[in-house]
Design a protein around this motif. Sequence first.
Motif, short mmCIF file in Angstrom:
data_model
loop_
_atom_site.label_atom_id
_atom_site.label_comp_id
_atom_site.label_asym_id
_atom_site.label_seq_id
_atom_site.Cartn_x
_atom_site.Cartn_y
_atom_site.Cartn_z
N PRO A 192 24.39 20.39 100.55
CA PRO A 192 23.28 19.31 100.73
C PRO A 192 22.07 20.26 102.03
CG PRO A 192 24.96 20.44 102.72
CD PRO A 192 25.00 20.91 101.19
N SER A 193 21.20 21.18 100.52
CA SER A 193 20.52 21.83 100.86
C SER A 193 19.41 21.60 100.05
CB SER A 193 20.60 23.19 101.13
OG SER A 193 20.83 23.87 99.98
N ILE A 194 17.96 21.98 99.58
CA ILE A 194 17.32 21.44 98.31
C ILE A 194 17.88 23.08 98.09
CG2 ILE A 194 14.82 21.92 97.48
CD1 ILE A 194 14.22 19.90 100.19
N ILE B 131 29.86 28.15 105.31
CA ILE B 131 29.04 27.58 105.60
C ILE B 131 28.23 27.46 106.60
CG2 ILE B 131 26.48 26.04 105.35
CD1 ILE B 131 26.70 27.25 103.14
N THR C 67 16.47 23.74 93.94
CA THR C 67 15.25 24.04 92.65
C THR C 67 14.44 25.26 92.14
OG1 THR C 67 13.79 22.39 92.37
CG2 THR C 67 13.67 23.36 94.28
N ASP D 279 17.17 26.02 100.09
CA ASP D 279 16.92 25.97 102.16
C ASP D 279 17.87 26.54 102.56
OD1 ASP D 279 17.18 23.75 101.69
OD2 ASP D 279 15.25 22.94 102.89
N ARG D 280 19.76 26.76 101.65
CA ARG D 280 20.55 26.17 102.35
C ARG D 280 20.61 26.97 103.88
NH1 ARG D 280 24.49 27.69 97.60
NH2 ARG D 280 23.30 25.85 96.38
N GLU E 169 10.91 14.34 98.77
CA GLU E 169 12.10 13.19 98.92
C GLU E 169 13.29 13.45 99.93
OE1 GLU E 169 15.95 11.93 96.84
OE2 GLU E 169 15.90 13.31 97.61
N ARG E 170 13.45 14.07 100.62
CA ARG E 170 14.58 14.60 101.81
C ARG E 170 13.80 13.87 102.72
NH1 ARG E 170 15.47 19.95 103.96
NH2 ARG E 170 17.31 20.45 102.28
N ASN F 169 19.00 14.86 98.68
CA ASN F 169 19.52 16.39 98.51
C ASN F 169 19.36 16.50 97.25
OD1 ASN F 169 21.58 18.74 98.70
ND2 ASN F 169 22.91 17.25 98.03
N SER F 170 19.31 17.88 96.75
CA SER F 170 18.85 18.37 95.45
C SER F 170 19.52 19.24 94.99
CB SER F 170 16.97 18.80 95.52
OG SER F 170 16.14 17.94 95.70
N GLU G 137 8.05 22.49 93.08
CA GLU G 137 8.57 21.85 92.98
C GLU G 137 9.57 21.66 94.32
OE1 GLU G 137 9.74 23.25 88.59
OE2 GLU G 137 10.68 24.79 90.27
N TYR G 138 9.90 22.63 94.77
CA TYR G 138 10.25 22.45 96.49
C TYR G 138 9.39 21.58 97.29
CZ TYR G 138 12.51 23.97 101.50
OH TYR G 138 12.76 23.44 102.05
N ASN H 261 14.00 9.73 102.81
CA ASN H 261 15.07 9.52 102.80
C ASN H 261 16.13 9.43 103.81
OD1 ASN H 261 16.72 8.98 100.53
ND2 ASN H 261 15.65 10.29 99.45
N ALA I 255 10.88 18.18 95.79
CA ALA I 255 12.77 17.74 96.70
C ALA I 255 12.34 17.33 98.30
CB ALA I 255 13.79 18.99 96.66
N LEU I 256 10.97 18.50 98.88
CA LEU I 256 11.22 17.77 100.26
C LEU I 256 10.69 16.28 100.46
CD1 LEU I 256 10.61 19.29 103.44
CD2 LEU I 256 8.81 19.93 102.34
#
Lengths: 447, 160
Positions: free
Chosen positions: A296-298, B15, A300, A316-317, B108-109, A276-277, B101-102, B112, B105-106
């Motif tokens: 819990p989304s990216i 959400i 950035t 990307d929520r 890393e996701r 999670n970022s 940058e995205y 994980n 993060a992707l």
Amino acid sequence: MKKIIFITVSLFFFLIQQSFAVVKIDITRGNLEPLPIAVSNFYLDNPAQFSPELKKLKLDEKISAVIKNNLTRSGLFNIIDPKSYIQSPKIAHLKPRFEDWALIKSQVMVSGKLLIDSKKRLRVEFRLWDVVAAKEIEGLALFATPESWRRIAHIISDKIYERLTGESGYFDTRIIYVAETGSKEQRVKRLAIMDQDGSNNKYLTLGNELVLTPRFNPTAQIITYMSYFKNLPRVYMLNIETGIQEVVGDFPGMTFAPRFSPDGSKIIMSFAKDGNSDIYSMDIKSRIVEQLTSHPSIDTSPSYSADGKFITFNSDRSGAQQIYVMKSDGSQVKRISFGEGLYGTPVWSPRGDLIAFTKIFKGKFYIGVMRSDGSGERLLTENFYQEAPSWSPNGRVLIFYRETAGGKGGAGASSALWSIDLTGYNEKKINTPTDASDPAWSGLLSK
Amino acid sequence: MLLRSLKNIFLVLSIGLLITACSTSAKKVAIKGDGAGDAYSGSDTVKFLATGVADRVFFATNKSTLTTAAKQTLSKQAGYIKSSKIAVLIEGHADERGTREYNLALGERRANAVRDYLMSLGVKAGDVSVISYGKERPVNSESSKLAWSQNRRSVTVKNK
């Protein structure tokens, strides 16, 4: 290291008399007629004061050439061919015959002279003439060590731009970027810095580790960037005057996507942990870290608004990458991009009115701008791959990088820096010694 | 602090509501049985940690969901890691068709997602670390759909 940094340039207005602007460029319109301008060579006043080495530099021609190049590249000026100039640089500067300049259809004319003063400083004097109204509209004298003649030429270019457009200039600035060499699989990346026009290119790192996304502090000669030093991807800060670098914050995982606040007091970035970022800010003096998003989304690519009160970022929520705006304390998160496709890398204009972004739609990449409420989306350029716009300090020009497609084994793939006017016109490649990416514009150096 | 956590609860709640509200339209989207989408399913570029234990799994565009094939590979990896008592590093990667940058993060996701799955199979947390390379280290540098699918991957390497 010290060499690239500045020699103080003192400047004062040479002429107190400021007449009304007769000539003026309207740069708010989309397509425009470039203003016809003559830029005379400068001349050496009392050449005996110039050492043979200095004479060899031909500063009387080179300063004029740098000014011509700056004005041409802005897309707002049309330099009249110097072959048609009738008067000598000295006469043009001291007592121009305006009819001669009007005859070659020039509306404005630039002249100047150089001398070496008693302290061995270079003194450059320039004048901007309104040919139509037959009078001087700007004058300035600048002192500097002879080696910093390029900066003088940029400052003069800024003065001309400001006088004729009514907006601040952007020529006395630098670009920080990532210089790329080697195959895509094992790309070597180094931090590099150059003047806005591509000259004075210098490398700041050796390429031993991957470095990405450098950005300037708008108020100081400090950059922030991401480095894989010791295989720990983290955000760093580097003082380009002293060469001292340090990790930003004490995070137990990857930090990335750093950017300074407009006043230079904070760094905003993403911290990734457990898939999670989220977005964090760190106050540089107190080192206090604040978590701004918790989703819990990216989350950035954060960027502050010009007044520091808001932050735009991509997340990307919603299920796909889109642009959001929130208050700088992390409250009132609001999505602003609703067009087709994905939206990323939002970056707030220093003028405060627009957000530039990358859009991905049907396999094409676009650089565009929209208002900070998401309205008025305008795409400036379409290509196979391009991203990460960065604003000139006056908010008129965007610089970004563009990649071409690679064939087998990446053959033919390249990456280069490009700039485009806010209007979508005047798209230009910026030449660099190697492939280049991740450009970021500095603030005005002489502010 | 309290305010912040309250705010977060609200955020999660809203959400949640959004997702419920969207569920009817989401059903219309055609998704293949195991979410494989455009994930690579071939064997080119694949290396092996040990005989029969492939070192990498592949992902669909912008996704970090593990496909059925990925889960099979990872269960072999888990068995190998546990029996040979090694520590591993999971490298998460993305293709070149996203912003830098995205993609960090992707990656890393994705790394994980692999780590979580290995741990669910009994690999100790201390034995799996992750790193994201985003789009910086492609295995196939051609600009083609095939190459991009091979680059959307996580690679498990022995961590000395």
